[in-house]
Design an enzyme around this catalytic site. Structure first.
Site, PDB file in Angstrom:
ATOM      1  N   ARG A  24      24.884 -51.913  36.736  1.00  0.00           N
ATOM      2  CA  ARG A  24      26.124 -52.204  36.008  1.00  0.00           C
ATOM      3  C   ARG A  24      27.265 -51.332  36.510  1.00  0.00           C
ATOM      4  O   ARG A  24      28.382 -51.808  36.750  1.00  0.00           O
ATOM      5  CB  ARG A  24      25.897 -51.973  34.525  1.00  0.00           C
ATOM      6  CG  ARG A  24      27.133 -52.043  33.667  1.00  0.00           C
ATOM      7  CD  ARG A  24      26.942 -51.281  32.367  1.00  0.00           C
ATOM      8  NE  ARG A  24      25.832 -51.780  31.597  1.00  0.00           N
ATOM      9  CZ  ARG A  24      24.992 -51.000  30.910  1.00  0.00           C
ATOM     10  NH1 ARG A  24      25.136 -49.673  30.942  1.00  0.00           N
ATOM     11  NH2 ARG A  24      24.009 -51.521  30.216  1.00  0.00           N
TER      12      ARG A  24
ATOM     13  N   ASN B 123      27.084 -50.691  26.273  1.00  0.00           N
ATOM     14  CA  ASN B 123      26.937 -49.449  25.504  1.00  0.00           C
ATOM     15  C   ASN B 123      25.457 -49.107  25.444  1.00  0.00           C
ATOM     16  O   ASN B 123      24.721 -49.569  24.584  1.00  0.00           O
ATOM     17  CB  ASN B 123      27.516 -49.633  24.093  1.00  0.00           C
ATOM     18  CG  ASN B 123      27.578 -48.333  23.321  1.00  0.00           C
ATOM     19  OD1 ASN B 123      26.832 -47.400  23.600  1.00  0.00           O
ATOM     20  ND2 ASN B 123      28.462 -48.270  22.341  1.00  0.00           N
ATOM     21  N   ASP B 124      25.025 -48.277  26.403  1.00  0.00           N
ATOM     22  CA  ASP B 124      23.611 -47.903  26.490  1.00  0.00           C
ATOM     23  C   ASP B 124      23.073 -47.317  25.190  1.00  0.00           C
ATOM     24  O   ASP B 124      21.862 -47.271  24.985  1.00  0.00           O
ATOM     25  CB  ASP B 124      23.418 -46.844  27.591  1.00  0.00           C
ATOM     26  CG  ASP B 124      23.584 -47.424  28.981  1.00  0.00           C
ATOM     27  OD1 ASP B 124      23.166 -48.565  29.211  1.00  0.00           O
ATOM     28  OD2 ASP B 124      24.148 -46.727  29.843  1.00  0.00           O
ATOM     29  N   CYS B 125      23.970 -46.820  24.366  1.00  0.00           N
ATOM     30  CA  CYS B 125      23.554 -46.084  23.172  1.00  0.00           C
ATOM     31  C   CYS B 125      23.484 -46.947  21.917  1.00  0.00           C
ATOM     32  O   CYS B 125      23.145 -46.447  20.845  1.00  0.00           O
ATOM     33  CB  CYS B 125      24.492 -44.907  22.931  1.00  0.00           C
ATOM     34  SG  CYS B 125      24.503 -43.709  24.274  1.00  0.00           S
TER      35      CYS B 125
ATOM     36  N   ASN C  53      21.274 -49.226  20.498  1.00  0.00           N
ATOM     37  CA  ASN C  53      19.893 -49.683  20.685  1.00  0.00           C
ATOM     38  C   ASN C  53      19.412 -50.359  19.417  1.00  0.00           C
ATOM     39  O   ASN C  53      18.857 -49.728  18.519  1.00  0.00           O
ATOM     40  CB  ASN C  53      18.988 -48.493  21.035  1.00  0.00           C
ATOM     41  CG  ASN C  53      19.596 -47.567  22.075  1.00  0.00           C
ATOM     42  OD1 ASN C  53      19.849 -46.404  21.810  1.00  0.00           O
ATOM     43  ND2 ASN C  53      19.869 -48.103  23.258  1.00  0.00           N
TER      44      ASN C  53
END
Length: 807
Positions: free
Chosen positions: A355, A477-479, A481
């Site tokens: 990404r 937004n990897d965070c 979850n």
């Protein structure tokens, strides 16, 4: 104004640091091809070849006390007084200090007691060598007898093993010494076929290669034994910690100076011992009169040529400063290194992000189109046949790295965005037919276009109850979850398993799909494939209907639906009511165009998320941990994704304001996170004033306004896109350069020089009616143009374009 630590020298394209004790170490990057160096304003940092994890040449200790206490050092012993021209590590007070961070080089000058030492660090183009041009001057009235000691600490190449596997590494270190050349040869006797050379073009009077001997077992680098003793010990490392140090004895008469160079080089070796003849030849080449200056001139010429491809003259000083020099410098670093090696990224945990790299390419494709082509194909080769992707890969091996987690269901769509941007810039549609295959299909030969279609199919096949894309492990937004539900403090959020059968949906991915599908449809139109164009537009219309039916929350777009089907980012939430990502990508994807929701969503962003330092990611901040939301709620309020000003998202909003034609808000949103605007409060901001940060602490933080994680951030590419294509309005298209500005009405005029497909376009934009946008007239070399797309002018060197704004 806060305490002054430096200034911009725009004419020289340098940032001049005038105090060594900056609020944080201020970094610059050396190298642009295969060899790279991190160099701070005091000479800290390290050097690596291609991959900071697998080919690290010199050591660096992260999170050390003091910070930035290992690097490329030169000690000066002047009659027993020991100092460093870069101040560290001894921190002996200097009579004068200056560091000039330039494009691919750093020049540090220190002076004390009538002696001035200037160090110029750079990597010559096409070389696997870092050169330290060293000039020592006697500015006093009496002769000087000086003893100099160079110093680097070798890394045993595999950085993670080097800092963890001491039962082995303390017994493997080896060196060879050949005159002025010190070779770090650990591993060469067995499986490695490379070594590191640290040499000097001036004959030394002594050397050391053992850290214990040079520094002392119980000493720090600020009190290293050899420089303070005034003589080398001739130590030869046998295991433990190999270093490289030369002793040089100089006598300088008043007013005289001496110049020489140290060279740190990566050498491929065919055998099990160092090829000392090659090393001697390398040092002899740089010892030739003028050789170092010629190499430095080649570096300057390369950067002049690169930056000449996009320059602006406009009323705003910070826009000129950032676009003409620093923003383009930073996107080159992010393109080369992704998120792998900085003062915040250790070079071990992360490599080239799928990404990340696709987005970085957007800001760099005009600078290095041929490298962008290769990068796109490298990225596609790490995609799997089901459309998912390795989230990161190692730059040395170009193999996917499964250790950092996967299942991020936005990754594949970014490949469409970057490929379309590349073709618009270059006109090179042949890349679509390049056989690239999939990472899980050995010997496969599917072409790049197949990959783009596989990505579209993946999103369409993975939708939830509301017809919106499934989020998987996370999206951009990897965070966030939504399927993780982690309760184990010892597991990483990024690799924790996800619940089975979840239908958690992402509105942000839906907006990105709208954008990507429209881009691919336009590409098909350019190729004359009308049926494929219609098919993509139908898929987009279907997603748009789902967004408008399910994702609108009354005054903004929802962020997601969680695993239980509950709304995330809704006015009904106690915490996390509004997120910036879904507002940005729904608007950029074309949602809300016809029903007024786009403007309403942006007004909500302005009202609820905007601050003087930029737009926070979410509000209100999360004050407790929510397992159903994941890592975003693990950060203290105001930090990172939890209501921090996550700068990467801010240029998206800049582009949105450009779409709506509000030039003042567009420029203000750009300047809010612009590092050059932080100089008057630099003791609060702390980070470099010439490089965008990933995050600025939000109002909820204990240190609001503090910049963190500078340099390697997608902010750089998107800021450049927002400024060059959104505000200045010079947009590559399949048929030429489209001119569509969105500027502050107060601007009278501006000029852009843009190299496009081998032709230089001199674009003069006049704004006599003081509007934000709308092109009233365009002339190309004196001939009036119908429309706002300047056609490709093959065969010409320079094209003059005059633009008048106003409907």
């Amino acid at each position: 104004m806060s305490a002054q630590y430096g200034r911009f020298d725009d004419a020289a394209r340098e940032y001049v640091v005038t105090r060594p004790d900056t609020p944080l170490p201020w970094l610059n990057y050396l190298g642009q091809d295969d060899l790279f160096g991190l160099c701070t304003n005091t000479g800290g940092g390290y050097t690596f070849w291609r991959d900071a994890r697998l080919r690290r040449l010199t050591r660096y200790r992260y999170n050390d006390a003091p910070l930035d206490s290992v690097g490329r050092y030169l000690y000066v012993n002047d009659c027993g007084a020991v100092w460093n021209p870069g101040w560290k590590p001894t921190k002996t007070p200097l009579d004068r200090y200056e560091c000039r961070h330039g494009l691919g080089y750093t020049r540090i000058t220190g002076a004390r007691n009538g002696v001035e030492v200037e160090l110029l660090f750079f990597v010559p183009p096409g070389e696997d060598a870092e050169v330290w041009k060293t000039t020592v001057r006697n500015t006093g009235a009496a002769a000087k007898d000086l003893t100099l000691f160079s110093y680097v600490e070798f890394c045993l190449y595999q950085a993670l093993d080097d800092m963890t596997n001491f039962q082995r590494t303390y017994s493997t270190g080896e060196v060879e010494i050949d005159g002025a050349a010190i070779y770090h040869t650990t591993g060469l006797r067995e499986r490695r076929r490379h070594c590191t050379l640290f040499g000097c073009t001036r004959e030394p009077s002594g050397f050391d290669t053992s850290r214990d001997a040079f520094v002392g077992v119980h000493n720090g680098l600020h009190e290293a034994a050899v420089p303070f003793a005034g003589h080398a010990r001739g130590s030869v490392a046998d295991g433990w910690n190999p270093v490289g140090s030369h002793q040089l004895d100089l006598r300088l008469e008043p007013g005289s100076e001496e110049t020489f160079a140290f060279v740190l080089a990566y050498l491929e070796e065919p055998g099990t011992v160092a090829d000392t003849a090659r090393g001697r030849a390398l040092l002899a080449r740089y010892a030739e009169p003028g050789a170092v200056d010629d190499a430095f001139a080649a570096l300057r010429a390369r950067w002049d040529e690169l930056l000449a491809g996009f320059q602006v003259d406009c009323p705003d000083e910070q826009v000129r400063r950032m676009l003409n020099t620093w923003n383009q410098s930073q996107v080159t670093a992010t393109f080369n290194l992704s998120r792998s090696a900085s003062l915040w990224e250790s070079g071990i945990g992360r490599g080239m992000g799928f990404r990340d790299s696709n987005q970085d390419l957007l800001g760099c494709v005009h600078l290095v189109p041929e490298h962008a082509r290769r990068r796109i194909l490298d990225l596609a080769s790490t995609q799997l046949s089901d459309g998912t992707c390795f989230h990161q890969y190692q730059p040395l091996t170009k193999k996917g790295n499964a250790e950092i987690g996967g299942g991020f269901l936005d990754d594949h769509l970014w490949l469409i965005v970057s490929t379309c941007a590349y073709i618009k810039e270059t006109g090179d549609t042949s890349i679509l037919a390049e056989p690239v295959g999939y990472a899980d299909v050995p010997g496969g030969s599917d072409d790049l276009l197949h990959h783009l279609e596989t990505g579209i199919a993946l999103t369409r096949a993975n939708r939830g109850d509301h017809g919106l894309p499934l989020i998987g492990h996370a999206d951009w937004n990897d965070c966030l979850n939504l399927n993780c539900f982690s309760t184990d403090p010892d597991e990483s959020f990024q690799t924790a398993g996800d619940v089975e059968g979840s239908s958690a949906e992402s509105v942000m991915i839906a907006g990105l799909f709208l954008y990507a599908a429209r881009e691919l449809a336009a590409l098909y139109a350019h190729l004359g494939r009308t049926e494929d164009e219609a098919r993509l537009l139908a898929a987009r219309d279907e997603m748009l209907a789902a967004v408008e039916a399910a994702a609108w929350d009354g005054a903004w777009y929802l962020r997601a639906f969680d695993a239980a089907g509950r709304r995330v980012g809704s006015h009904a939430c106690d915490e996390g009511r509004i997120f910036v990502e879904s507002q940005a990508w729904c608007v950029l994807g074309g949602a809300g165009e016809e029903n007024g929701r786009a403007r309403r969503a942006l007004e909500s962003v302005q009202e609820l998320l905007a601050t003087e330092d930029g737009i926070v990611l979410v509000r209100p901040a999360f004050t407790r941990y929510h397992p159903e939301l994941g890592e975003i709620t693990s950060y203290p309020p105001g930090n990172k994704e939890n209501a921090g000003i996550f700068c990467h998202t801010n240029p998206w909003i800049t582009l949105c304001w450009c779409l709506l034609g509000d030039g003042d808000r567009a420029l203000n949103s750009y300047l809010a996170i612009c590092p050059a605007t932080k100089e008057d409060r630099i003791e609060t901001y702390r980070s470099e004033p010439y490089a965008f940060a990933q995050m600025i602490a939000g109002p909820d933080a204990r240190t609001p306004g503090e910049g963190r994680n500078s340099w390697l951030t997608g902010t750089a590419a998107w800021a450049l896109v927002a400024l060059s294509q959104g505000i200045l309005g010079v947009k590559p298209s399949y048929d030429g350069l489209r001119i569509d500005p969105c500027i502050p009405p107060g601007w009278d005029a501006y000029r852009v020089t843009r190299r496009f497909r081998g032709v230089v376009y001199e674009i003069d934009v006049r704004n006599p009616r003081h509007v934000s946008g709308g092109v009233r007239a365009v002339t190309v070399d004196g001939r009036e143009l119908a429309g706002d797309v300047v056609p490709v002018s093959a065969g010409k060197d320079v094209v003059h374009v005059d633009v008048e704004l106003g409907r």
